[in-house]
Design a protein around this motif. Structure first.
Motif, mmCIF file in Angstrom:
data_model
loop_
_atom_site.group_PDB
_atom_site.id
_atom_site.type_symbol
_atom_site.label_atom_id
_atom_site.label_comp_id
_atom_site.label_asym_id
_atom_site.label_seq_id
_atom_site.Cartn_x
_atom_site.Cartn_y
_atom_site.Cartn_z
ATOM 1 N N ALA A 95 4.433 -23.660 39.329
ATOM 2 C CA ALA A 95 4.736 -22.690 38.592
ATOM 3 C C ALA A 95 6.478 -22.476 38.049
ATOM 4 C CB ALA A 95 4.825 -21.411 40.104
ATOM 5 N N LEU A 96 6.769 -21.606 37.264
ATOM 6 C CA LEU A 96 7.968 -21.620 36.572
ATOM 7 C C LEU A 96 8.787 -21.080 37.436
ATOM 8 C CD1 LEU A 96 9.378 -22.202 33.799
ATOM 9 C CD2 LEU A 96 8.834 -19.528 33.100
ATOM 10 N N LYS A 97 8.512 -19.364 37.698
ATOM 11 C CA LYS A 97 8.915 -18.325 38.729
ATOM 12 C C LYS A 97 7.822 -17.739 39.689
ATOM 13 C CE LYS A 97 12.615 -16.922 34.731
ATOM 14 N NZ LYS A 97 12.964 -16.442 34.339
ATOM 15 N N ILE A 98 8.767 -17.370 40.502
ATOM 16 C CA ILE A 98 7.451 -16.945 41.694
ATOM 17 C C ILE A 98 7.904 -15.418 41.651
ATOM 18 C CG2 ILE A 98 6.549 -17.166 44.346
ATOM 19 C CD1 ILE A 98 6.915 -20.215 43.763
ATOM 20 N N LEU A 99 7.081 -14.443 41.627
ATOM 21 C CA LEU A 99 7.020 -13.322 42.638
ATOM 22 C C LEU A 99 6.622 -12.879 44.178
ATOM 23 C CD1 LEU A 99 6.736 -12.809 39.229
ATOM 24 C CD2 LEU A 99 7.010 -10.785 39.398
ATOM 25 N N THR A 100 7.835 -12.134 44.924
ATOM 26 C CA THR A 100 6.623 -12.275 46.120
ATOM 27 C C THR A 100 7.364 -10.785 46.865
ATOM 28 O OG1 THR A 100 5.778 -13.713 47.829
ATOM 29 C CG2 THR A 100 7.976 -13.887 47.085
ATOM 30 N N ASP A 101 6.922 -10.322 47.967
ATOM 31 C CA ASP A 101 7.381 -9.626 48.884
ATOM 32 C C ASP A 101 7.588 -10.066 50.676
ATOM 33 O OD1 ASP A 101 4.455 -9.346 49.696
ATOM 34 O OD2 ASP A 101 4.895 -7.316 48.889
ATOM 35 N N SER A 102 7.049 -11.666 50.507
ATOM 36 C CA SER A 102 6.960 -12.816 51.660
ATOM 37 C C SER A 102 8.006 -13.386 51.915
ATOM 38 C CB SER A 102 5.545 -13.413 51.615
ATOM 39 O OG SER A 102 5.770 -14.587 52.072
ATOM 40 N N GLY A 103 7.964 -13.348 53.440
ATOM 41 C CA GLY A 103 9.787 -14.189 53.589
ATOM 42 C C GLY A 103 8.968 -15.360 53.197
ATOM 43 N N GLY A 104 7.952 -15.686 53.976
ATOM 44 C CA GLY A 104 7.663 -17.546 53.648
ATOM 45 C C GLY A 104 7.957 -17.958 52.789
ATOM 46 N N VAL A 105 7.114 -17.118 51.542
ATOM 47 C CA VAL A 105 7.426 -17.488 50.315
ATOM 48 C C VAL A 105 8.745 -18.176 49.464
ATOM 49 C CG1 VAL A 105 6.093 -17.271 48.088
ATOM 50 C CG2 VAL A 105 5.080 -16.556 49.917
ATOM 51 N N GLN A 106 8.979 -17.041 49.812
ATOM 52 C CA GLN A 106 10.819 -17.186 49.768
ATOM 53 C C GLN A 106 11.476 -18.285 49.619
ATOM 54 O OE1 GLN A 106 13.571 -13.977 50.352
ATOM 55 N NE2 GLN A 106 11.357 -12.679 50.758
ATOM 56 N N LYS A 107 11.346 -18.555 51.120
ATOM 57 C CA LYS A 107 11.923 -20.002 52.194
ATOM 58 C C LYS A 107 10.782 -20.864 50.718
ATOM 59 C CE LYS A 107 10.979 -19.292 55.653
ATOM 60 N NZ LYS A 107 11.142 -20.177 57.042
ATOM 61 N N GLU A 108 9.285 -20.738 50.676
ATOM 62 C CA GLU A 108 9.069 -21.657 49.671
ATOM 63 C C GLU A 108 9.449 -22.107 48.332
ATOM 64 O OE1 GLU A 108 4.630 -20.954 50.928
ATOM 65 O OE2 GLU A 108 5.398 -21.497 53.120
ATOM 66 N N ALA A 109 9.569 -21.251 48.009
ATOM 67 C CA ALA A 109 10.034 -21.015 46.920
ATOM 68 C C ALA A 109 11.301 -22.366 46.521
ATOM 69 C CB ALA A 109 10.502 -20.213 45.862
ATOM 70 N N PHE A 110 12.626 -21.430 47.423
ATOM 71 C CA PHE A 110 13.472 -22.310 47.745
ATOM 72 C C PHE A 110 13.735 -23.267 48.035
ATOM 73 C CE2 PHE A 110 17.382 -23.459 50.058
ATOM 74 C CZ PHE A 110 18.382 -22.795 48.961
ATOM 75 N N PHE A 111 12.919 -24.073 48.592
ATOM 76 C CA PHE A 111 12.690 -25.184 48.931
ATOM 77 C C PHE A 111 11.952 -26.039 47.853
ATOM 78 C CE2 PHE A 111 10.886 -23.772 53.558
ATOM 79 C CZ PHE A 111 12.224 -23.719 53.918
ATOM 80 N N LEU A 112 10.572 -25.492 47.257
ATOM 81 C CA LEU A 112 10.944 -26.114 46.441
ATOM 82 C C LEU A 112 11.090 -26.203 44.497
ATOM 83 C CD1 LEU A 112 7.368 -25.738 46.501
ATOM 84 C CD2 LEU A 112 7.422 -27.477 46.880
ATOM 85 N N GLY A 113 12.732 -25.919 44.541
ATOM 86 C CA GLY A 113 13.143 -25.337 44.056
ATOM 87 C C GLY A 113 13.235 -24.079 43.025
ATOM 88 N N LYS A 114 12.216 -23.323 42.793
ATOM 89 C CA LYS A 114 11.680 -22.305 42.537
ATOM 90 C C LYS A 114 12.412 -21.334 42.031
ATOM 91 C CE LYS A 114 8.464 -25.407 41.054
ATOM 92 N NZ LYS A 114 8.453 -25.788 39.007
ATOM 93 N N PRO A 115 12.701 -20.143 41.062
ATOM 94 C CA PRO A 115 13.530 -19.147 41.194
ATOM 95 C C PRO A 115 12.737 -17.997 41.302
ATOM 96 C CG PRO A 115 13.144 -19.959 38.962
ATOM 97 C CD PRO A 115 12.429 -21.014 39.758
ATOM 98 N N CYS A 116 12.469 -17.239 42.551
ATOM 99 C CA CYS A 116 12.512 -16.795 43.255
ATOM 100 C C CYS A 116 12.484 -14.939 42.787
ATOM 101 C CB CYS A 116 12.097 -16.532 44.435
ATOM 102 S SG CYS A 116 11.008 -15.831 45.557
ATOM 103 N N ILE A 117 11.413 -13.797 42.530
ATOM 104 C CA ILE A 117 12.109 -12.748 42.063
ATOM 105 C C ILE A 117 11.480 -11.832 43.507
ATOM 106 C CG2 ILE A 117 12.024 -10.824 41.091
ATOM 107 C CD1 ILE A 117 11.307 -12.986 38.811
ATOM 108 N N THR A 118 12.009 -11.210 44.355
ATOM 109 C CA THR A 118 11.783 -10.802 45.959
ATOM 110 C C THR A 118 11.452 -9.125 45.390
ATOM 111 O OG1 THR A 118 12.560 -12.365 47.082
ATOM 112 C CG2 THR A 118 12.738 -10.043 48.084
ATOM 113 N N LEU A 119 9.938 -8.725 45.576
ATOM 114 C CA LEU A 119 10.125 -7.073 45.484
ATOM 115 C C LEU A 119 9.957 -6.672 46.488
ATOM 116 C CD1 LEU A 119 6.654 -8.789 43.774
ATOM 117 C CD2 LEU A 119 8.557 -8.071 42.463
ATOM 118 N N ARG A 120 11.013 -6.586 47.063
ATOM 119 C CA ARG A 120 11.691 -6.079 47.835
ATOM 120 C C ARG A 120 12.831 -5.782 48.282
ATOM 121 N NH1 ARG A 120 10.924 -9.765 53.542
ATOM 122 N NH2 ARG A 120 12.197 -8.239 54.273
#
Length: 360
Positions: A275-300
């Motif tokens: 993915a280019l970027k990840i949009l999520t309200d999941s705590g786990g997906v936020q971390k997975e995005a970070f592990f993989l070096g992806k920009p994360c947009i947190t919907l919280r």
């Protein structure tokens, strides 16, 4: 003498965390897995055991969904019955779900030592059921296994230092272990015709976003303005709200939005990794995005994983459409990532710590 660990799991994030922990535990202990059945849809449960080769649960309580009090009470009764029968030497719970607090309560009332994996996290939003679960579990658990230094510091501020241990993050263990396997086995990027394309990945499951049609609609309106395709693995919780006429209208017009059924961990890793970027309200997906070096947009409006924000890899937008649209177009990390989550040995560190406390 062989000591027995009873592991309580019931939801998607716990299955992921259990995979590396089970491998480490079974080098030293007999493990009994109790699956509460909190997540029971095949795409939210069965597929994780298959993809990640997690040992089959010894007990499946098949609790299913329900109001928080009802669901937690049924879990408490079912777990207590198993613990009385099996008489384990130690109980291990994960994260912040109703399965977590039910498992911890059942064990404590039977005077069985409890370890809490992912202890010390705080969102400081007491309207979240997960926040109440994690606070209560930390208070009654005997040993607190913290994924980050920040989690340790928060427990220290609450007066809990004696039994708090910095172990690293077991989800980082899982990501490191399963990413190469996902590259070999998953073809989801190709099957969705995303190869060579830039796309966004969207996940929504929090009640604060799914139970209110207006909030859900705000998010979808913002996502509909994305210049890139958006892949949306639909959580079962969103099915009812998506029947709303306004939401159906937005979905019918957003031709670039690809709605798919929930996916297993291997497929999810590939969707995240490409993915280019990840949009999520999941705590786990936020971390997975970070592990993989992806920009994360947190919907919280807040996050437990403050390190990802401080590092510049995560931005908090809530359901504000203007903030979401701006982040979709302009948010990119500006610095290299620091390592906050350990060295991939969290599961082994936890197993060794349990070994010390049981034998002593």
């Amino acid at each position: 003498m062989t000591y027995t660990i009873a592991t309580i799991i019931g939801a998607r994030p716990q299955f992921i965390k259990e995979a590396p922990v089970a491998l480490a535990l079974r080098e030293n202990f007999k493990e009994i897995i109790i699956h509460t059945g909190q997540h029971y849809d095949r795409n939210m449960s069965r597929v994780f055991f298959e993809d990640m080769a997690i040992p089959e649960p010894d007990y499946n309580l098949n609790i299913g969904s329900g109001l928080h009090g009802e669901q937690t009470g049924r879990m408490l009764a079912g777990i207590e019955e198993v613990l009385i029968k099996e008489k384990p030497d130690y109980v291990l719970v994960y994260g912040d779900t109703n399965s977590t607090i039910a498992g911890a309560l059942a064990a404590v009332k039977l005077q069985i030592p409890v370890g809490h994996i992912e202890a010390g996290l705080r969102s400081f939003n007491r309207s979240m059921p997960e926040e109440i679960n994690r606070i209560a579990t930390d208070r009654i658990a005997d040993h607190l296994f913290c994924p980050t230094e920040h989690a340790v510091s928060l427990l220290s501020k609450e007066g809990m230092t004696k039994n708090a241990f910095l172990t690293g993050d077991v989800m980082y263990d899982a990501c490191l272990h399963f990413l190469p396997l996902s590259e070999q086995k998953s073809n989801i990027v190709q099957s969705l015709v995303l190869t060579g394309k830039e796309y966004l990945l969207l996940t929504i499951h929090r009640p604060s976003n799914t139970d209110n049609p207006e909030t859900f609609l705000s998010i979808l309106k913002a996502v509909a303005e994305s210049p890139w395709p958006v892949v949306f693995p639909r959580h079962p919780r969103t099915k009812n709200v998506m029947k709303n006429p306004e939401i159906r209208d937005i979905l019918s017009k957003a031709k670039h939005l690809k709605i798919i059924e929930p996916v297993g961990f291997l497929d999810m890793l590939q969707l995240e990794n490409h993915a280019l970027k990840i949009l999520t309200d999941s705590g786990g997906v936020q971390k997975e995005a970070f592990f993989l070096g992806k920009p994360c947009i947190t919907l919280r409006t807040e996050t437990e994983w403050v390190e990802t924000v401080e590092a510049g890899y995560n931005v908090i937008t809530g359901a504000d459409p203007e903030k979401i649209v701006q982040a979709i177009h302009t948010f990119y990390p500006k610095h290299e990532r620091e390592q906050y989550y350990g060295d991939g040995q969290a599961a082994r560190n936890i197993s060794e710590q349990i070994k010390k406390v049981i034998i002593s």
